[in-house]
Design a protein around this motif. Structure first.
Motif, PDB file in Angstrom:
ATOM      1  N   ASN A  48      18.347  38.677  47.457  1.00 40.43           N
ATOM      2  CA  ASN A  48      18.194  39.176  48.825  1.00 40.43           C
ATOM      3  C   ASN A  48      18.253  38.017  49.793  1.00 40.43           C
ATOM      4  O   ASN A  48      17.832  36.907  49.469  1.00 40.43           O
ATOM      5  CB  ASN A  48      16.849  39.881  49.003  1.00 40.43           C
ATOM      6  N   CYS A  61       9.814  38.382  40.800  1.00 40.91           N
ATOM      7  CA  CYS A  61      10.291  38.031  42.137  1.00 40.91           C
ATOM      8  C   CYS A  61      10.090  36.530  42.299  1.00 40.91           C
ATOM      9  O   CYS A  61       8.997  36.011  42.090  1.00 40.91           O
ATOM     10  CB  CYS A  61       9.497  38.785  43.195  1.00 40.91           C
ATOM     11  N   GLU A  84      10.164  48.232  42.469  1.00 44.64           N
ATOM     12  CA  GLU A  84      10.182  47.280  43.583  1.00 44.64           C
ATOM     13  C   GLU A  84      11.456  46.440  43.566  1.00 44.64           C
ATOM     14  O   GLU A  84      12.098  46.229  44.601  1.00 44.64           O
ATOM     15  CB  GLU A  84       8.959  46.373  43.544  1.00 44.64           C
ATOM     16  N   SER A 101      14.935  46.854  46.475  1.00 44.58           N
ATOM     17  CA  SER A 101      15.202  45.788  47.441  1.00 44.58           C
ATOM     18  C   SER A 101      16.628  45.905  47.959  1.00 44.58           C
ATOM     19  O   SER A 101      17.493  46.513  47.322  1.00 44.58           O
ATOM     20  CB  SER A 101      14.987  44.415  46.797  1.00 44.58           C
TER      21      SER A 101
END
Length: 102
Positions: free
Chosen positions: A37, A63, A76, A80
């Motif tokens: 991301n 993450c 989760e 994203s």
């Protein structure tokens, strides 16, 4: 640049050096293992990666942001807004290849 490679290097690595499709492409299965991301703008910003680590039958997502690493749920990670995805091609058992090619 690191993204441009000579045909000789590609051939030595076993990669195709022309754009012709393989004679028998075969069935391929890919598994998602990474998402990247970016937040910010073209001038500056921050990257966050989600990486899946598999140990035996268990898979855990992490993450990664600079020096911080934390476990996250698959929900989760997959929810994203990724702009880059990483896949790994799985090995297809030989018996499946024989059935598919017949």
């Amino acid at each position: 640049t690191p993204f441009c490679t000579s045909p000789e290097y590609l051939a030595a690595c076993g990669c195709a050096v022309d754009s012709a499709p393989p004679a028998r492409p075969g069935p391929h299965r890919y598994t998602l293992f990474a998402l990247v991301n970016h937040s910010g703008s073209m001038i500056g910003g921050h990257y966050i990666a989600f990486i899946k680590r598999e140990v035996g039958p268990l898979a855990q997502w992490f993450c990664i942001s600079d020096t911080h690493v934390r476990r996250v749920s698959e929900v989760e990670a997959l929810s994203s807004e990724a702009f880059l995805l990483g896949y790994v091609r799985e090995q297809v058992p030989q018996c499946l290849l024989i059935i598919w090619w017949q």
